[in-house]
Design an enzyme around this catalytic site. Structure first.
Site, PDB file in Angstrom:
ATOM      1  N   HIS A 127       0.845  -1.189   0.000  1.00 15.82           N
ATOM      2  CA  HIS A 127       0.000   0.000   0.000  1.00 15.82           C
ATOM      3  C   HIS A 127       0.882   1.241   0.000  1.00 15.82           C
ATOM      4  O   HIS A 127       2.021   1.221   0.443  1.00 15.82           O
ATOM      5  CB  HIS A 127      -0.958   0.008   1.197  1.00 15.82           C
ATOM      6  N   HIS A 183       1.155   5.294   1.141  1.00 19.19           N
ATOM      7  CA  HIS A 183       0.647   6.372   1.985  1.00 19.19           C
ATOM      8  C   HIS A 183       0.846   7.665   1.195  1.00 19.19           C
ATOM      9  O   HIS A 183       1.922   7.881   0.638  1.00 19.19           O
ATOM     10  CB  HIS A 183       1.464   6.499   3.276  1.00 19.19           C
TER      11      HIS A 183
END
Length: 97
Positions: free
Chosen positions: A77, A79
């Protein structure tokens, strides 16, 4: 991919981007040539959502990789951090002797 706000935001604006299909990609260091399109899509989407969030003054895209990189969720993922002045370096402890 999916974009959503972090449940424990660090700066004023903090959202995450995750691929809808994991494709064996638990962390960036596990990427291979077959992941290029997925990685490009994540970065492109980060820019699109940053514009929607009005982060025109700038923002930071972060990928934590592995234990030493502070990765706590083993699903790749990104950020995206912004909405205020960020400092550098981020989260670095002094080197041990």
């Amino acid at each position: 991919c999916l974009a959503f706000r972090d449940i424990a935001p660090q700066p004023k604006t903090h959202f995450l981007l995750i691929p809808k299909i994991r494709a064996g990609l638990t962390q960036l260091s596990k990427a291979d040539e077959g992941h290029k399109a997925l990685l490009g899509h994540l970065l492109y989407t980060a820019a699109v959502v940053a514009r929607q969030e009005e982060l025109g003054e700038g923002y930071r895209v972060v990928v934590n990789d592995g234990a030493a990189g502070c990765q706590s969720v083993y699903h790749l993922h990104l950020h995206v951090l912004g909405g205020q002045q960020l400092s550098w370096p981020p989260g670095c402890d002094p080197p041990t002797q």
